[in-house]
Design an enzyme around this catalytic site. Structure first.
Site, PDB file in Angstrom:
ATOM      1  N   SER A 241       0.211   0.819  10.059  1.00 43.35           N
ATOM      2  CA  SER A 241      -1.224   0.497  10.202  1.00 43.35           C
ATOM      3  C   SER A 241      -1.508  -0.246  11.513  1.00 43.35           C
ATOM      4  CB  SER A 241      -1.729  -0.310   9.005  1.00 43.35           C
ATOM      5  OG  SER A 241      -0.919  -1.436   8.766  1.00 43.35           O
ATOM      6  N   HIS A 271       3.953   3.113   2.931  1.00 43.70           N
ATOM      7  CA  HIS A 271       3.375   1.893   3.529  1.00 43.70           C
ATOM      8  C   HIS A 271       2.504   1.214   2.465  1.00 43.70           C
ATOM      9  CE1 HIS A 271       2.047  -0.874   6.496  1.00 43.70           C
ATOM     10  NE2 HIS A 271       1.181  -0.151   7.171  1.00 43.70           N
ATOM     11  N   ARG A 327       6.778 -12.670   1.699  1.00 42.43           N
ATOM     12  CA  ARG A 327       5.463 -12.415   1.086  1.00 42.43           C
ATOM     13  C   ARG A 327       5.638 -12.169  -0.416  1.00 42.43           C
ATOM     14  NH1 ARG A 327       3.649  -7.513   4.829  1.00 42.43           N
ATOM     15  NH2 ARG A 327       5.739  -6.898   4.148  1.00 42.43           N
TER      16      ARG A 327
HETATM   17  N1  CMX Z   1      14.235   3.740  -3.162  1.00 41.31           N
HETATM   18  C1  CMX Z   1      15.002   4.834  -2.976  1.00 41.31           C
HETATM   19  N2  CMX Z   1      15.481   5.232  -1.784  1.00 41.31           N
HETATM   20  C2  CMX Z   1      15.212   4.440  -0.729  1.00 41.31           C
HETATM   21  C3  CMX Z   1      14.457   3.264  -0.848  1.00 41.31           C
HETATM   22  C4  CMX Z   1      13.946   2.927  -2.116  1.00 41.31           C
HETATM   23  N3  CMX Z   1      13.174   1.868  -2.310  1.00 41.31           N
HETATM   24  N4  CMX Z   1      14.351   2.697   0.376  1.00 41.31           N
HETATM   25  C5  CMX Z   1      15.017   3.490   1.242  1.00 41.31           C
HETATM   26  N5  CMX Z   1      15.523   4.545   0.559  1.00 41.31           N
HETATM   27  C6  CMX Z   1      16.256   5.697   1.105  1.00 41.31           C
HETATM   28  C7  CMX Z   1      15.421   6.378   2.174  1.00 41.31           C
HETATM   29  O1  CMX Z   1      14.461   7.247   1.573  1.00 41.31           O
HETATM   30  C8  CMX Z   1      16.493   7.083   2.992  1.00 41.31           C
HETATM   31  O2  CMX Z   1      16.897   8.215   2.252  1.00 41.31           O
HETATM   32  P1  CMX Z   1      17.319   9.594   3.019  1.00 41.31           P
HETATM   33  O3  CMX Z   1      18.441   9.220   3.922  1.00 41.31           O
HETATM   34  O4  CMX Z   1      17.684  10.488   1.898  1.00 41.31           O
HETATM   35  O5  CMX Z   1      16.110  10.032   3.774  1.00 41.31           O
HETATM   36  C9  CMX Z   1      17.641   6.065   2.959  1.00 41.31           C
HETATM   37  O6  CMX Z   1      17.415   5.242   1.803  1.00 41.31           O
HETATM   38  C10 CMX Z   1      17.728   5.195   4.182  1.00 41.31           C
HETATM   39  O7  CMX Z   1      16.457   4.580   4.357  1.00 41.31           O
HETATM   40  P2  CMX Z   1      16.339   3.128   5.041  1.00 41.31           P
HETATM   41  O8  CMX Z   1      16.836   3.276   6.451  1.00 41.31           O
HETATM   42  O9  CMX Z   1      16.979   2.099   4.181  1.00 41.31           O
HETATM   43  O10 CMX Z   1      14.790   2.862   4.985  1.00 41.31           O
HETATM   44  P3  CMX Z   1      13.655   3.352   5.991  1.00 41.31           P
HETATM   45  O11 CMX Z   1      13.570   2.353   7.097  1.00 41.31           O
HETATM   46  O12 CMX Z   1      13.816   4.770   6.375  1.00 41.31           O
HETATM   47  O13 CMX Z   1      12.366   3.270   5.064  1.00 41.31           O
HETATM   48  C11 CMX Z   1      10.821   2.347   3.560  1.00 41.31           C
HETATM   49  C12 CMX Z   1      11.721   2.057   4.763  1.00 41.31           C
HETATM   50  C13 CMX Z   1       9.971   1.113   3.296  1.00 41.31           C
HETATM   51  C14 CMX Z   1       9.908   3.512   3.898  1.00 41.31           C
HETATM   52  C15 CMX Z   1      11.716   2.673   2.341  1.00 41.31           C
HETATM   53  O14 CMX Z   1      12.526   1.562   2.037  1.00 41.31           O
HETATM   54  C16 CMX Z   1      10.929   3.087   1.119  1.00 41.31           C
HETATM   55  O15 CMX Z   1      10.595   4.267   0.997  1.00 41.31           O
HETATM   56  N6  CMX Z   1      10.613   2.134   0.176  1.00 41.31           N
HETATM   57  C17 CMX Z   1       9.789   2.432  -0.975  1.00 41.31           C
HETATM   58  C18 CMX Z   1       8.318   2.492  -0.579  1.00 41.31           C
HETATM   59  C19 CMX Z   1       7.784   1.113  -0.255  1.00 41.31           C
HETATM   60  O16 CMX Z   1       7.959   0.158  -0.981  1.00 41.31           O
HETATM   61  N7  CMX Z   1       7.050   1.014   0.855  1.00 41.31           N
HETATM   62  C20 CMX Z   1       6.343  -0.222   1.224  1.00 41.31           C
HETATM   63  C21 CMX Z   1       6.898  -0.923   2.469  1.00 41.31           C
HETATM   64  C22 CMX Z   1       6.107  -2.159   2.795  1.00 41.31           C
HETATM   65  C23 CMX Z   1       4.731  -1.815   3.294  1.00 41.31           C
HETATM   66  O17 CMX Z   1       4.637  -1.196   4.379  1.00 41.31           O
HETATM   67  O18 CMX Z   1       3.719  -2.089   2.639  1.00 41.31           O
END
Ligand code: CMX
Length: 440
Positions: A241, A271, A327
């Site tokens: 964002s 996000h 947070r």
């Molecule tokens: N549950 C399951 N799998 C997850 C995970 C979770 N909470 N977090 C990361 N992973 C997976 C990724 O999808 C990725 O899988 P692939 O290799 O199969 O594509 C792998 O673990 C490695 O990812 P990462 O490097 O640890 O995490 P990223 O930096 O790529 O992604 C984020 C970060 C937030 C998108 C991810 O942790 C996620 O999808 N979390 C759940 C959604 C969430 O809570 N988002 C809110 C974030 C805060 C905000 O912006 O408001």
């Protein structure tokens, strides 16, 4: 000029001169290198943005102008009899760089109250949408409808010097922040309260007035709103964002267009929409288990099922953070004080015990800890704001404080159009095969 505007320009233009000096001397200094993995995998860790309002440390979490969340809770002015920081104070801090006094914060509250009028055609634009339209879509459309009010766009059309951009961006920033609670509350009351709208109360602070227009008069909810609007406001510059707002703003799209772009990014489930997804995920689990108090064993089983189905566990993980999000902790502390016995809150705390070791055990998730979205819905549900589809709009109202303060800085600094270079895989392959000397 208003008192904050003058102060902002004095502080920001001094910083801008300093940066010119730094760039003259060190502009060619290499601060980072980029790997192929970074180019292909979401630019993780690339240091390529300057954002003054906050800085994220992967272990410690966010600091706003050097202040951690516990420090903000202690130092920022509060409402009479309150214990939570007033978000207007955080805005002042992000814009000017110093902790405001109570009278500074009263001034910001008064300015925002004075500028909060929303023209009827914005509500008409919202009314034209089917009721089932997601609140984030309604929010984005309302912000775009309000773009007709942009003083920057008007001044640009009339022809202004580059040196004046910041002044109009500042005015749009203040007007937009002032109006967002009214727009968000309108969408909420339209969708979930039979269109029975509540007029603003100009005597209340920005967050309390938002609570009031949503239809919540409980002092506990007001305090929650003050905390919520403070902790969601900013998370340095690279999150979707903030980055989207900054990127679109770099084309000199006005603050309304830029912020709407940021909100379209916030509406994604990886996000801001994660706050809605967390509650859906918990409620689906409870429904399948036919309970409101799942055991840790039941939660663990449900987490494994989620992962097996190729889904993410919402509210966990982060692209930068590597520890529990402060947070999340701030919301946990609030819950301990106000609603520790709530079943949903208790479930969120159990999930916090169960999920990290499971995610860690997968060996691929870099951060197994909870982020801000893992806790917020449980607090809102406790106070009766049960419509989780609306939660990301609340995140968006708060996020305006940080990304728009940053946009004001961008324009004083005269940041140019943002335009990184991209390559094709074909080019990458040729370069790896030494058929071409470099990637450009
Ligand atoms: N549950 C399951 N799998 C997850 C995970 C979770 N909470 N977090 C990361 N992973 C997976 C990724 O999808 C990725 O899988 P692939 O290799 O199969 O594509 C792998 O673990 C490695 O990812 P990462 O490097 O640890 O995490 P990223 O930096 O790529 O992604 C984020 C970060 C937030 C998108 C991810 O942790 C996620 O999808 N979390 C759940 C959604 C969430 O809570 N988002 C809110 C974030 C805060 C905000 O912006 O408001």
């Amino acid at each position: 000029m208003g008192q904050i505007k003058e102060q902002f320009y004095e502080i920001a233009s001094k910083a801008s001169e300093e940066i010119k000096g730094i760039l003259k001397e060190h502009g060619e200094t290499v601060i980072d290198t980029v790997t192929l993995a970074q180019a292909y995998q979401g630019m993780r860790g690339i240091l390529g943005l300057v954002t003054e309002t906050s800085l994220l440390d992967s272990n410690e979490g966010i600091r706003f102008r050097g202040y951690s969340i516990p420090e903000l809770i202690e130092k920022l002015p509060k409402a009479d009899g309150g214990t939570q920081p007033l978000p207007e104070g955080l805005f002042h801090l992000m814009l000017l760089g110093t902790i405001p006094t109570e009278s500074d914060v009263e001034h910001v509250s008064a300015v925002l109250a004075r500028r909060s009028h929303v023209p009827n055609y914005v509500f008409d634009a919202v009314e034209a949408l089917p009721l089932h339209t997601h609140p984030m879509t309604q929010f984005s459309i309302a912000i775009l409808a309000l773009q007709t009010e942009s003083l920057f766009a008007k001044a640009y059309k009339e022809g202004i010097s580059k040196k004046e951009y910041w002044s109009y961006v500042y005015e749009d920033t203040m007007n937009l922040i002032a109006r967002l609670p009214r727009i968000a509350a309108y969408i909420f009351r339209r969708k979930y309260r039979n269109g029975e709208h509540i007029q603003p109360n100009g005597m209340l602070d920005w967050a309390a007035n938002f609570a009031h227009m949503l239809g919540f008069e409980d002092e506990g909810f007001r305090e929650l709103m003050r905390l919520y609007m403070t902790i969601h406001a900013d998370h340095e510059g690279g999150n979707v964002s903030a980055h989207a707002t900054h990127l679109v703003g770099s084309a000199l799209s006005d603050p309304y267009l830029s912020f709407a772009a940021g909100m379209n990014g916030l509406a994604g489930p990886l996000h801001g929409l994660a706050n809605q997804e967390v509650i859906r995920w918990i409620e689906e689990m409870n429904e399948q288990l036919n309970t409101t108090t799942p055991s840790k064993e039941q939660i663990a089983e449900y987490v494994l099922k989620t992962l097996k189905e190729g889904k993410v566990v919402p509210g966990y993980g982060h692209a930068v953070l590597r520890k529990t999000d402060p947070r999340f902790i701030a919301q946990m502390e609030f819950a301990k004080k106000y609603c520790a016995e709530d079943d949903l809150v208790q479930t969120v705390w159990k999930i916090y015990e169960v999920v990290p070791p499971i995610l860690e055990g997968t060996g691929k998730i870099k951060n197994p800890w909870p982020n801000v979205d893992a806790h917020s819905g449980a607090l809102l549900k406790h106070y009766g704001l049960v419509e989780e589809d609306f939660y990301t709009v609340m995140f968006g109202v708060s996020r305006a404080l940080g990304v728009l303060a940053s946009l004001c800085w961008d324009r004083v600094y005269g940041f140019p159009l943002e335009r990184p270079k991209s390559v094709t895989t074909n080019q990458v392959k040729k370069w790896l095969n030494k058929e071409i000397p470099n990637l450009e």
